[in-house]
Design an enzyme around this catalytic site. Sequence first.
Site: not given
Ligand code: 13P
Length: 248
Positions: A9, A11, A93, A95, A163, A169, A208
């Site tokens: 992803n 983003k 997601h 976010e 997640e 992150g 992560s």
């Molecule tokens: P990270 O791997 O950067 O922690 O992000 C995970 C994520 O949100 C994947 O959708």
Amino acid sequence: MMRRLAAGNWKMNGTAESLGEAQALASDFPSPDCEILICPPATLLSRMAGTAAGTAIAVGGQDCHVNPSGAHTGDISAKMIADAGGTYVIVGHSERRSDHGESNAEIRAKAMATWSAGLAAIVCVGETQQEREDGRTIEVVRGQLEESVPDGATRQSTVVAYEPVWAIGTGKVPTLAEIAEVHADIRKELTARFGAEAQEFRLLYGGSVKPSNAQEIFGVPNVDGALVGGASLKADDFGMIVAELERA
Ligand code: 13P
């Protein structure tokens, strides 16, 4: 048996020069032992689909509108993602849930819109730090699953990604036992709803994931792949994660 899935992803990251990363990944994995997916920003979807054509890399969207078309400035539909060459859409997601206030009901509608366009939905669930501290992880994830995975989900149409919000992150990762507990519960809930077929739904862990922890995470029961953010942006890092999934 469904093939395990390594999903990246990107983003809100990536411009034309980043297409080289997808190209490098494709040449490193001409016939991988697992499925590889990159979900770039919408601006790159079509170009990345072109780059990935004829390779083992699949391309997907990071979100879609619930409708196929209409007066919704700034949004894109699952139908448009399909038109651009996508085969998956990430929905729900964290976010999107936090930045855009998306509810479980909306996410469920987005998953159905994804199916209507002939694409597979990756439905994301996961607890916040506070919810985990309050001992509510299982309850929260069950509620999200129940309300955001639509009836009629199949192993082809639906992937579930666990997640934990606090692991995204941050470099923080749940213990392997914590991941195992949640994934086993997701499998149990899906089995209660969808029967034996739920054994073959792909359940991804996200938060992560990096080359140094991928091997141990892929060794956890009911982890059928990963949804990777930061570490999916570079072909070298994502490639190491893909290689671990192939070995798992
Ligand atoms: P990270 O791997 O950067 O922690 O992000 C995970 C994520 O949100 C994947 O959708």
